[in-house]
Write an enzyme that holds these catalytic residues in place. Sequence first.
Site, PDB file in Angstrom:
ATOM      1  N   ILE A 116     117.253 -76.732  33.172  1.00 39.20           N
ATOM      2  CA  ILE A 116     118.433 -77.132  32.416  1.00 39.20           C
ATOM      3  C   ILE A 116     118.587 -78.652  32.447  1.00 39.20           C
ATOM      4  O   ILE A 116     118.083 -79.314  33.360  1.00 39.20           O
ATOM      5  CB  ILE A 116     119.692 -76.432  32.991  1.00 39.20           C
ATOM      6  CG1 ILE A 116     120.935 -76.704  32.131  1.00 39.20           C
ATOM      7  CG2 ILE A 116     119.935 -76.830  34.437  1.00 39.20           C
ATOM      8  CD1 ILE A 116     122.156 -75.878  32.529  1.00 39.20           C
ATOM      9  N   CYS A 117     119.263 -79.181  31.440  1.00 43.72           N
ATOM     10  CA  CYS A 117     119.623 -80.593  31.382  1.00 43.72           C
ATOM     11  C   CYS A 117     118.373 -81.472  31.223  1.00 43.72           C
ATOM     12  O   CYS A 117     117.593 -81.291  30.304  1.00 43.72           O
ATOM     13  CB  CYS A 117     120.433 -80.965  32.627  1.00 43.72           C
ATOM     14  SG  CYS A 117     121.265 -82.571  32.538  1.00 43.72           S
ATOM     15  N   ALA A 118     118.141 -82.381  32.146  1.00 42.49           N
ATOM     16  CA  ALA A 118     116.983 -83.270  32.061  1.00 42.49           C
ATOM     17  C   ALA A 118     115.698 -82.607  32.533  1.00 42.49           C
ATOM     18  O   ALA A 118     114.597 -83.060  32.196  1.00 42.49           O
ATOM     19  CB  ALA A 118     117.237 -84.533  32.892  1.00 42.49           C
ATOM     20  N   SER A 122     118.106 -74.951  28.875  1.00 40.98           N
ATOM     21  CA  SER A 122     119.487 -75.151  28.459  1.00 40.98           C
ATOM     22  C   SER A 122     119.819 -76.636  28.507  1.00 40.98           C
ATOM     23  O   SER A 122     119.019 -77.447  28.968  1.00 40.98           O
ATOM     24  CB  SER A 122     120.437 -74.334  29.337  1.00 40.98           C
ATOM     25  OG  SER A 122     121.757 -74.380  28.845  1.00 40.98           O
TER      26      SER A 122
END
Length: 403
Positions: free
Chosen positions: A181-183, A229
Amino acid sequence: MESLLCLLSPATSKLSLISPSSSMAASATSFSSLSFASMASPPQRKTSTPRKRSSKLAKTPSPKLPTSNIDPNASSSVPPKKVLVPIGFGTEEMEAVIMVDVLRRAGAEVIVASVESQLEIEAAGGIRLVADTSISNCANEIFDLVALPGGMPGSARLRDCEVLQQITSRQAEDKRLYGAICAAPAVTLLPWGLLRRKQTTCHPAFMDKLPTFWAVKSNIQVSGELTTSRGPGTSFEFALSLAEQLFGESTANEVGELLLMHTADDLRGKDEFNEVEWSIDHKPRVLIPVANGSEEIEIVTIVDILRRAKLDVVVASIEKSVQILASRGTKIIADKLIGDASESIYDLIILPGEIAGAKRLHKSKVLKELLKEQGVAGRIYGAVCSSPAVLHSQGLLKVIEIK
């Protein structure tokens, strides 16, 4: 003129401002007689067929973890689904803690492993977490899911861990579930070559690093064994998607309901009585008291968001140690003990919930005095989940009938 904030659950994002002198209608009594039956006794878990693989819901979660949400009738002969959540310096705390909490509620045995030389790490927003073990102890383990939280420099710390790379690469080769998720999709999985021919999403700030043809601007993207995500705000969706793939749609929906993710009366407005202006001529100072058994999602989410808003947030333990064991087994290190925190004045005091934690907060004489002073001075205080009962027990809520 004192004011109160009340929240309902880990998933509730809207604050309601009310005054204890003209509170919302309720039929509360004393803290000891207040009924939390609906929260303490969730409906029994039903097993269902997962989207990708079949499994019965496990009887027990991680060692030494609470088991209140696990089906006691599930077969003990079926091993629990095993999940690895690695963390490092700069990991995004909301993403890590929400994943751990949700998956443990679903019945998974979740192992939080540090990629650093020590178990304690400071997350991106300043929260200090303590892992269950070192990543080196997981090298020969087989996991049903490896889920990477994001954050910076946390994603880079995960990327540079050779043991984690080997574990995750083996996970992909063996066609077992993995996610980020994210980075983390762009910063961690991409350099490892684990996004090949996979539709992927990530935080908008890192989308340009993904292969253009395979990049997808969606909150959740499932591509084979890989789930990705976008960031802290999509952490619940991400975690519930992973829970669905492990345990089936029914279990994921039930966990979402327990977290009040989908309430029938989703009231997004707020009723405010005796309006007061939040006028402060200095950097707001906030106290978050925590105890063994406090709900970790509520602690971490409140702290993370308020610190992003540039508020001065102090997390204070009412226990004898600054380290507390939250309701789903997450180990959190507070900034200081409540006795030391009581030497300062706070513009806002917020109590996290969960029944066991709320009961311990209720017993703290120092916190009781702080809340009393907060009310007398007309400063703001609030509570989430079961903790409004703490305020009520201390005479900080006055119940009236609204016709």
